[in-house]
Design a protein around this motif. Structure first.
Motif, PDB file in Angstrom:
ATOM      1  N   UNK A 101       0.701  -1.345  -0.182  1.00  0.00           N
ATOM      2  CA  UNK A 101       0.059  -0.018  -0.022  1.00  0.00           C
ATOM      3  C   UNK A 101       0.652   1.196  -0.053  1.00  0.00           C
ATOM      4  N   UNK A 102       1.757   1.335   0.968  1.00  0.00           N
ATOM      5  CA  UNK A 102       2.416   2.566   0.833  1.00  0.00           C
ATOM      6  C   UNK A 102       3.335   2.755  -0.275  1.00  0.00           C
ATOM      7  N   UNK A 103       3.893   1.486  -0.857  1.00  0.00           N
ATOM      8  CA  UNK A 103       4.950   1.676  -2.179  1.00  0.00           C
ATOM      9  C   UNK A 103       3.913   1.979  -3.352  1.00  0.00           C
ATOM     10  N   UNK A 104       2.913   1.484  -3.539  1.00  0.00           N
ATOM     11  CA  UNK A 104       2.208   1.826  -4.726  1.00  0.00           C
ATOM     12  C   UNK A 104       1.324   2.985  -4.382  1.00  0.00           C
ATOM     13  N   UNK A 105       0.736   3.274  -3.304  1.00  0.00           N
ATOM     14  CA  UNK A 105       0.204   4.517  -3.171  1.00  0.00           C
ATOM     15  C   UNK A 105       1.034   5.784  -3.615  1.00  0.00           C
ATOM     16  N   UNK A 106       2.430   5.536  -3.163  1.00  0.00           N
ATOM     17  CA  UNK A 106       3.165   6.718  -3.733  1.00  0.00           C
ATOM     18  C   UNK A 106       3.612   6.877  -5.007  1.00  0.00           C
ATOM     19  N   UNK A 107       2.973   5.836  -6.099  1.00  0.00           N
ATOM     20  CA  UNK A 107       3.214   5.940  -7.359  1.00  0.00           C
ATOM     21  C   UNK A 107       2.174   6.286  -8.073  1.00  0.00           C
ATOM     22  N   UNK A 108       0.995   6.572  -7.087  1.00  0.00           N
ATOM     23  CA  UNK A 108      -0.321   6.915  -7.871  1.00  0.00           C
ATOM     24  C   UNK A 108      -1.454   5.743  -7.887  1.00  0.00           C
ATOM     25  N   UNK A 109      -0.764   4.563  -7.554  1.00  0.00           N
ATOM     26  CA  UNK A 109      -1.690   3.429  -7.672  1.00  0.00           C
ATOM     27  C   UNK A 109      -2.596   3.140  -6.511  1.00  0.00           C
ATOM     28  N   UNK A 110      -3.674   2.607  -6.799  1.00  0.00           N
ATOM     29  CA  UNK A 110      -4.804   2.173  -5.851  1.00  0.00           C
ATOM     30  C   UNK A 110      -4.841   0.538  -5.767  1.00  0.00           C
ATOM     31  N   UNK A 111      -4.068   0.188  -4.307  1.00  0.00           N
ATOM     32  CA  UNK A 111      -4.030  -1.240  -3.973  1.00  0.00           C
ATOM     33  C   UNK A 111      -5.384  -1.990  -3.977  1.00  0.00           C
ATOM     34  N   UNK A 112      -5.542  -3.004  -4.359  1.00  0.00           N
ATOM     35  CA  UNK A 112      -7.068  -3.630  -4.387  1.00  0.00           C
ATOM     36  C   UNK A 112      -6.852  -4.916  -3.417  1.00  0.00           C
ATOM     37  N   UNK A 113      -6.306  -6.177  -3.771  1.00  0.00           N
ATOM     38  CA  UNK A 113      -6.184  -7.384  -3.276  1.00  0.00           C
ATOM     39  C   UNK A 113      -7.614  -8.167  -3.050  1.00  0.00           C
ATOM     40  N   UNK A 114      -8.034  -8.417  -4.090  1.00  0.00           N
ATOM     41  CA  UNK A 114      -9.527  -9.110  -3.995  1.00  0.00           C
ATOM     42  C   UNK A 114      -9.345 -10.453  -4.214  1.00  0.00           C
ATOM     43  N   UNK A 115     -10.391 -11.330  -4.284  1.00  0.00           N
ATOM     44  CA  UNK A 115     -10.196 -12.866  -4.455  1.00  0.00           C
ATOM     45  C   UNK A 115      -9.982 -13.290  -5.587  1.00  0.00           C
ATOM     46  N   UNK A 116      -9.706 -14.454  -5.800  1.00  0.00           N
ATOM     47  CA  UNK A 116      -9.607 -15.241  -6.907  1.00  0.00           C
ATOM     48  C   UNK A 116     -10.841 -15.206  -7.981  1.00  0.00           C
ATOM     49  N   UNK A 117     -11.972 -15.458  -7.414  1.00  0.00           N
ATOM     50  CA  UNK A 117     -12.951 -15.415  -8.164  1.00  0.00           C
ATOM     51  C   UNK A 117     -13.450 -13.987  -8.820  1.00  0.00           C
ATOM     52  N   UNK A 118     -13.202 -12.920  -7.840  1.00  0.00           N
ATOM     53  CA  UNK A 118     -13.650 -11.726  -8.252  1.00  0.00           C
ATOM     54  C   UNK A 118     -12.396 -11.285  -9.608  1.00  0.00           C
ATOM     55  N   UNK A 119     -10.938 -11.753  -9.200  1.00  0.00           N
ATOM     56  CA  UNK A 119     -10.338 -11.222 -10.158  1.00  0.00           C
ATOM     57  C   UNK A 119     -10.758 -11.999 -11.769  1.00  0.00           C
TER      58      UNK A 119
END
Length: 324
Positions: free
Chosen positions: A283-301
């Motif tokens: 979260x810290x690394x990607x938010x710094x790059x303007x990305x929005x972390x997700x982390x959903x389930x296999x089925x959702x992906x």
């Protein structure tokens, strides 16, 4: 030490210990390293996501996760390596938007983008910023559209790679707004931005991380954002959809494993990938790059990938973009 007693001691160590003990994980050899294939060069946005995710997954797995860069063919070289390793939980793919785009634009593949993989989790998404050279006399998307209509054929738009989300979203922008703007495909975002800075091209839809330093230095100007929600860091850049209803595009990054995994391996990898994507490290690394972390389930992906393939196929047909 008896195996039963060893397992009883190892259980408190958590998920990583369970993974290491699973028989299928012995396929990786004595080092037990997990290899993550990345279809992009080191240092770029995709590589940044992969390395942040690998670091977080290492903490969960209690074993090395090695990032291997295999750029080329819109990510297909790396994807093919993983697709051919059916059943192997030691080989992963950090896929990105092109995984869903490539089938619709005719890029030849020796694998099926869904059937030959086990989707684990969507790691992050990123809006695209519509940016321009600061000399262009417009302040937002509506003014750009009006200016381009008054000056047909005088503007050009860079695309960060032939068949990239940047290029296709740009083509869709032109099609929806009915604009006569020249398209200039580049071999990546870096050379595209350099030509923008030099004034050779005036426009580009880019991920935030690529253009942020130039926006802060006032060397580029943000006009709008490609998603329906505004960006907190750029509140003055309103959604392009306010001028072009329905316009909603973003880039994404997700982790896939080969198909035909043992159910226990698939379940454990899904949980590791989800937890890693939601971790503070990522979260810290990607938010710094303007990305929005997700982390959903296999089925959702999986559902997300299906929807993305349909979305980009429509874009390819609407704009006529073909590579193969």
């Amino acid at each position: 030490m008896k195996r039963r007693h060893f397992l009883g001691m190892a259980a408190p160590l958590g998920l990583g210990a369970a993974l290491l003990d699973a028989p299928a994980w012995a396929q990786g050899g004595s080092s037990h390293a997990v290899r993550m294939q990345v279809g992009a060069t080191p240092g770029g946005g995709t590589d940044i996501v992969a390395r942040a995710l690998a670091q977080a997954m290492e903490a969960e797995l209690r074993r090395s996760v090695v990032v291997e860069n295999k750029p080329g063919a819109g990510g297909n070289i790396a994807a093919s390596t993983v697709a051919q390793a059916a059943g192997d939980p030691n080989l992963l793919l950090l896929a990105y938007t092109s995984h869903a785009i490539n089938p619709g634009i005719g890029i030849k593949q020796n694998f099926e983008p869904l059937d030959d993989f086990t989707p684990l989790s969507l790691v992050a998404t990123s809006p695209l910023l519509l940016v321009c050279h600061p000399d262009l006399p417009v302040k937002n998307t509506a003014e750009l559209i009006a200016y381009a209509r008054r000056n047909p054929g005088k503007l050009s738009m860079a695309g960060a790679g032939l068949g990239s989300a940047s290029q296709l979203a740009g083509e869709m922008f032109k099609a929806q707004a009915r604009l006569d703007i020249a398209s200039v495909p580049y071999k990546g975002a870096a050379p595209a931005v350099q030509d923008m800075l030099g004034g050779q091209v005036q426009l580009m839809l880019s991920n935030v991380a690529t253009v942020r330093p130039f926006l802060e230095a006032k060397k580029l100007k943000a006009l709008g954002v490609s998603t329906r929600e505004p960006l907190a860091a750029y509140p003055e850049s309103r959604p392009i959809a306010e001028s072009l209803p329905g316009f909603d595009y973003r880039t994404w990054y997700g982790v896939l494993a080969p198909a035909k995994l043992k159910p226990a391996d698939a379940e454990l990898l899904e949980r590791v990938a989800m937890k890693a994507a939601r971790s503070d490290i990522v979260r810290q690394r990607l938010s710094h790059e303007g990305l929005e972390p997700v982390g959903n389930t296999s089925a959702e992906f999986r559902e997300f990938i299906v929807a993305e393939m349909k979305r980009w196929d429509v874009v390819a047909k609407t704009t006529g973009v073909r590579v193969g």
